[in-house]
Write a protein that holds these residues in place. Structure first.
Motif, PDB file in Angstrom:
ATOM      1  N   SER A 154       0.200   4.416   0.620  1.00 43.40           N
ATOM      2  CA  SER A 154      -0.152   5.522   1.510  1.00 43.40           C
ATOM      3  C   SER A 154      -0.797   4.961   2.764  1.00 43.40           C
ATOM      4  O   SER A 154      -1.201   3.787   2.814  1.00 43.40           O
ATOM      5  CB  SER A 154      -1.110   6.501   0.817  1.00 43.40           C
ATOM      6  OG  SER A 154      -2.354   5.883   0.565  1.00 43.40           O
ATOM      7  N   ALA A 170       0.869  -1.182   0.000  1.00 41.64           N
ATOM      8  CA  ALA A 170       0.000   0.000   0.000  1.00 41.64           C
ATOM      9  C   ALA A 170       0.901   1.225   0.000  1.00 41.64           C
ATOM     10  O   ALA A 170       1.807   1.337   0.830  1.00 41.64           O
ATOM     11  CB  ALA A 170      -0.923   0.014   1.214  1.00 41.64           C
ATOM     12  N   SER A 218      -4.589   4.068   1.994  1.00 48.44           N
ATOM     13  CA  SER A 218      -4.770   2.824   1.244  1.00 48.44           C
ATOM     14  C   SER A 218      -4.381   1.613   2.084  1.00 48.44           C
ATOM     15  O   SER A 218      -4.997   0.547   1.978  1.00 48.44           O
ATOM     16  CB  SER A 218      -3.940   2.866  -0.038  1.00 48.44           C
ATOM     17  OG  SER A 218      -2.561   3.027   0.254  1.00 48.44           O
ATOM     18  N   ALA A 225      -7.367   0.985   4.357  1.00 47.68           N
ATOM     19  CA  ALA A 225      -8.489   0.380   3.630  1.00 47.68           C
ATOM     20  C   ALA A 225      -8.203  -1.072   3.280  1.00 47.68           C
ATOM     21  O   ALA A 225      -9.079  -1.946   3.401  1.00 47.68           O
ATOM     22  CB  ALA A 225      -8.766   1.194   2.362  1.00 47.68           C
ATOM     23  N   SER A 226      -6.972  -1.364   2.833  1.00 48.08           N
ATOM     24  CA  SER A 226      -6.621  -2.736   2.472  1.00 48.08           C
ATOM     25  C   SER A 226      -6.655  -3.658   3.686  1.00 48.08           C
ATOM     26  O   SER A 226      -7.120  -4.798   3.602  1.00 48.08           O
ATOM     27  CB  SER A 226      -5.230  -2.752   1.827  1.00 48.08           C
ATOM     28  OG  SER A 226      -4.853  -4.068   1.491  1.00 48.08           O
TER      29      SER A 226
END
Length: 760
Positions: free
Chosen positions: A669, A667, A672, A675-676
Motif C-alpha cells: 500500500s 510494500a 506502508s 513508512a518503509s
C-alpha cells in the motif's frame, strides 16, 4: 445591473418614496389591526351578554317553577312536590356557586365552570361568562346587576331553609308544627320578594347589555374614522409625489446604457431613450408614436392573450429589427404600471448578439472537453484493467521460457510461446484502444516497415486456431497464387516463392488478419472452409481470405462498413461488436493499403487486403534479455517496490532474482511504502500508480516532503499508459515511466543502470 435598477424603480412607483410614508403606513396598519381586534372582542362580548341573558331566563323560569311546586307542596304535603321544588332550585344554586367561586380573593375557575354547567349554561359559553364576570364585576352597570343577583340568591337560600324545616316536620307526621305554619306564612312573602328581585335583575342585565353594545359601537366607529383619515392622507401624498417620481424615472431611463422603451395600451411608443436610438438606428422623435411592432417582433403586452404575455420582471429572448430591416437577438425585461392614462409597459432591451455567439462557442468547447474527458477516463480504466492481468500472463510465460534452472521441453516451450504471442497480441489490441480516440483527429500513428507476410499470416492463424477448432472449420493457408497481371515475367519482383515482404505495421497487420480470419470462421457454415492466399505484382500484394459461408445480400453489402451495424447478425448466436471491419479498413488505409469485401449470397464472401511491396530488411540481431548485461557490475542495490497486486509483486520478485546483488522488498500500500522508505530509504523505488489508499503521484509528493526520502530515485511501473498520466508522473519527480505488461529488458536495464551508479 440596469435591468435590476429599472425593475426596482418601477416597484417604487407603486409605493412612492416608501421611507417617507412609513409613519403613516405604520399607523394605518396599527389601526387596521386594532379595529380587527376590537371587532373580534366585540363579537365575543356580545355573545357573552347573550349568554348572560339566556342564563337569566333560565334563572327566572326556575324561580317560578319552584314557587308553583312550593304552593302544591304546601297544599297537598306530597313528597313529589317537595322534590320538584328542590330540583327547580338547582339552576339558581349552580349560578350562585359559580358567582361565589369567582368573587373569592383567588378565583376558583374550575368550581366556577362546574357551577355554570349546573346552572344550565351551554359549555361553549362558560369561558366567556367567566371572563366577562372577572373583567367587569366592578364596573357600575355590572356591579349593580351582580348585587341584585346576590340578593336573589340570599332570598332563595332563606326560602330553601324555611321549606327544608317544614319538610322535616311533615316527614315526622307533625303537620301542625310551628315550622310548617312559618312556611305557610312566610313563603308567599319570600316568593313575592324573589319575583321583584328577578325582575330587577332582568332589567339591570338588559341595561348592561345595551350599554355594552353602545360602547363597542362607539369604539369601532372611532377606529374606522381614524383608519379612513390615515388612508386619505396616504393616498393624497401618493398622488402628489407620483408626478415627481415619473419625471425622475424618465431622466433615469435616458441616462442608462441599455435601451428603454415605454408603450401604452395601444402599443404606441411614448418613451424611447438614447440607448434605444443607438440600438435600432432610429431617432427618438421618429420612433415616438409609432408601433412597438416596428422594432420588436411578436412582443406580447398587457392587452394580449394572458397565456402569451411574459411575466413581469423576467428576462425574455426576442428578436429586434433595425432601421434597415436587419434582425438581431435581444433580451427584454418587461414591467407594467397602472397610470392615470392607462397601463404603461416599460421594456428594458439589450443586444445579446455577442453573448449568444460566445455562449455557443463556450458550450461547444465544454461539450468537446466533456467528451474528451469521458473518452480519456474510459480508455484509462479499460487500459489499466486489461494491462494488469496481461502483466501476469506475459511476464510469467516469459519467465517460464527463460528458466535455465528447470528448462521446459520443446513442446512446452512452443506452448509458452503461444501464450506469449497471444498476450502480446492482446496487449497490442489494448494499445489500439488507446489510439482509437486519435483516429478521427488524424493523430493516430502507425509504423511503415518491411513485414514478412508468411510469418504474419502464420501468427494470425495461430491466434485464431482455438476458434477454428471450436467451429470445426477447415483453414487452408496456400502459397501465393500465379501472377495476377499479364505481361512479361519482369513485372514481378525477383523474390523467392514465399519470401514476400510488404509495407505495413506488424501489429496492425496482424490485427487486421486476425479480424478477417475470425469473421470468415464465425460467419461460415458448419464444416465449411476458409482459404487464405495472396498474389503480388510489381508494386503491391493482394491478400485474399475466402470463406464458404452464407454470404451477404447485395442490398446489405453497402452497409458493411458502418460502425456497429452487424447486418442482422446481432440476432444470431455469433458474438461481435460490428466495429472490427470498420477499424480494419481504417488501419489498412493508414498503412497505405486498401480493404474491400465482395460477397455472393448463398455462396460465400471474399475479403481483399492490398498492401505495398517492400524490400527484405537486413537480418535482425538476437536481443534476448537472458544474454544481455553479462558484464554487469555486481554492486548491491536496494529496491523498494510499491505494488498492491500480489501477482505483479511476485513477477517482479522473480525478475529481480535474475540479477545478483539486488535486494527487493515489497510494500502492498502507499502508507506502508511511505513508512518503509522513511525507516530504511532504498536506492530505488518502483511505484505502481494505483495503490488503493493513494496514487503513485501522491506517494511521490509525500516522499519529496520528507528530508529522509527526498533523494530516493523513483521509477513508475504501472498499467496506466495514457500520455496525460505519464506527463503528470514525470512532472512529480519520476525519472522514467515503464508500462505493464512488464518489458523484461527495460526493467533489467533500469536495474543495471542504477547498479552502475551505485558502484561508481
Amino acid at each position: 445591473m440596469c435591468v435590476l435598477l429599472l425593475m426596482s424603480v418601477n416597484k417604487i412607483r407603486s409605493i412612492p418614496s416608501l421611507p417617507r410614508y412609513w409613519p403613516i403606513v405604520a399607523v394605518f396598519v396599527a389601526m387596521t389591526v386594532l379595529q380587527a381586534s376590537v371587532a373580534a372582542i366585540s363579537i365575543q362580548l356580545l355573545s357573552t351578554v347573550r349568554a348572560y341573558v339566556a342564563g337569566e331566563s333560565l334563572y327566572s323560569k326556575s324561580q317560578k317553577d319552584a314557587q308553583i311546586f312550593l304552593l302544591e307542596y304546601a297544599g297537598k304535603r306530597q313528597e313529589l312536590d317537595y322534590q320538584r321544588f328542590m330540583s327547580a332550585l338547582a339552576i339558581p344554586l349552580g349560578d350562585r356557586a359559580a358567582r361565589e367561586a369567582l368573587q373569592r380573593d383567588e378565583p376558583d375557575i374550575a368550581a366556577a365552570r362546574q357551577g355554570f354547567l349546573a346552572g344550565g349554561n351551554h359549555p361553549d359559553d362558560i369561558d366567556g361568562l367567566i371572563r366577562m364576570f372577572r373583567w367587569f364585576q366592578h364596573v357600575p352597570f355590572m356591579s349593580r346587576t351582580i348585587a341584585t343577583w346576590t340578593e336573589g340568591d340570599r332570598t332563595i337560600a332563606q326560602l330553601r331553609t324555611l321549606v327544608g324545616k317544614a319538610h322535616e316536620r311533615i316527614q315526622a307526621g307533625d303537620s301542625q308544627a310551628p315550622a310548617v305554619e312559618a312556611m305557610l306564612a312566610q313563603s308567599p312573602v319570600l316568593n313575592d320578594r324573589l319575583t321583584l328581585l328577578t325582575s330587577a335583575f332582568s332589567a339591570q342585565l338588559g341595561e348592561a347589555s345595551r350599554t355594552t353594545q353602545e360602547l363597542l359601537l362607539a369604539l369601532n366607529t372611532c377606529i374606522a374614522v381614524l383608519l379612513m383619515i390615515s388612508g386619505l392622507v396616504f393616498v393624497r401624498r401618493s398622488i402628489r409625489l407620483q408626478a415627481a417620481s415619473e419625471l425622475r424615472m424618465e431622466r433615469l431611463m435616458h441616462a442608462v446604457t441599455e435601451g428603454v422603451v415605454s408603450v401604452d395600451e395601444h402599443r404606441r411608443i411614448i418613451l424611447f431613450n438614447e440607448a434605444a436610438e443607438a440600438m435600432f438606428g432610429v431617432a427618438a422623435g421618429e420612433a415616438m408614436g409609432s408601433s412597438i411592432d416596428r422594432f420588436i417582433e411578436q412582443l406580447p403586452l398587457a392587452g394580449d392573450a394572458p397565456k402569451a404575455a411574459p411575466g413581469t420582471g423576467s428576462l425574455h429572448a426576442l428578436t429586434g429589427r433595425k432601421r434597415d430591416g436587419r434582425a438581431f437577438p435581444i433580451e427584454a425585461s418587461l414591467s407594467r404600471l397602472q397610470m392615470a392614462q392607462g397601463v404603461l409597459t416599460t421594456i428594458v432591451l439589450r443586444d445579446i448578439t455577442v453573448r449568444i455567439v460566445a455562449d455557443a462557442e463556450r458550450r461547444a468547447h465544454e461539450a468537446l472537453e466533456a467528451s474528451d474527458k469521458a473518452k480519456t477516463d474510459f480508455l484509462s480504466r479499460m487500459s489499466h484493467e486489461l494491462r494488469t492481468p496481461l502483466n501476469a500472463v506475459i511476464g510469467f510465460s516469459t519467465l517460464l521460457r527463460l528458466d535455465t534452472v528447470k528448462p521446459l521441453s520443446t513442446q512446452q516451450l512452443e506452448r509458452v510461446q503461444h501464450i506469449e504471442n497471444a498476450g502480446g497480441h492482446l496487449l497490442a489490441l489494448v494499445n489500439d484502444v488507446l489510439d482509437l480516440s486519435r483516429i478521427e483527429s488524424g493523430e493516430m500513428s502507425v509504423s511503415s516497415e518491411a513485414v514478412h507476410l508468411p510469418r504474419a499470416i502464420e501468427e494470425a492463424a495461430t491466434m485464431v486456431s482455438p476458434l477454428v477448432t471450436k467451429a470445426g472449420i477447415e483453414v487452408f493457408l496456400a502459397t501465393e497464387l500465379p501472377e495476377s497481371e499479364p505481361g512479361p515475367r519482369g513485372d514481378v519482383r525477383a523474390m523467392p516463392p514465399g519470401e514476400v515482404w510488404v509495407k505495413a505495421d506488424p501489429v496492425r497487420l496482424r490485427q487486421v488478419l486476425v479480424n478477417l480470419l475470425s469473421n470468415a470462421v464465425k460467419y461460415n457454415r458448419p464444416g465449411g472452409r476458409v482459404a487464405l492466399t495472396w498474389k503480388r505484382s510489381r508494386f503491391e500484394c493482394e491478400i485474399l481470405i475466402t470463406d464458404t459461408g452464407i454470404g451477404i445480400p447485395s442490398d446489405r453489402l453497402a452497409s458493411l462498413f458502418q460502425p456497429f451495424n452487424r447486418l442482422g447478425a446481432e440476432t444470431s448466436a455469433v458474438e461481435g461488436t460490428g466495429i472490427g471491419l470498420v477499424l480494419s479498413r481504417q488501419l489498412a488505409e493508414m498503412m497505405g493499403g486498401t480493404l474491400s469485401v465482395s460477397s455472393t449470397f448463398g455462396v460465400g464472401t471474399c475479403a481483399s487486403l492490398k498492401l505495398g511491396i517492400a524490400n527484405a530488411p537486413a537480418a535482425p540481431c538476437d536481443t534476448a534479455c537472458a544474454g544481455r548485461s553479462t558484464a554487469r557490475q555486481t554492486a548491491a542495490l536496494s529496491v523498494l517496490y510499491a505494488e498492491d497486486d500480489e501477482v505483479n509483486a511476485e513477477l517482479v520478485r522473480q525478475l529481480v532474482g535474475m540479477r545478483q546483488g539486488v535486494s527487493l522488498r515489497v510494500a502492498s500500500s502507499g502508507a506502508s511504502a511511505l513508512a518503509s522508505a522513511r525507516l530504511d530509504p532504498p536506492d530505488l523505488m518502483l511505484v505502481d500508480m494505483n495503490l488503493g489508499d493513494m496514487t503513485g503521484i501522491e506517494l511521490a509528493r509525500e516522499l519529496r516532503r520528507d528530508r529522509a526520502t527526498r533523494e530516493v530515485r523513483l521509477v513508475a511501473l504501472s498499467a496506466d499508459a495514457l500520455p496525460e498520466q505519464i506527463r503528470a508522473a514525470m512532472a512529480s519527480g519520476f525519472e522514467s515511466y515503464l508500462t505493464k505488461p512488464i518489458n523484461f529488458e527495460e526493467v533489467l536495464a533500469v536495474l543495471d543502470a542504477h547498479c552502475q551508479d551505485a558502484f561508481a
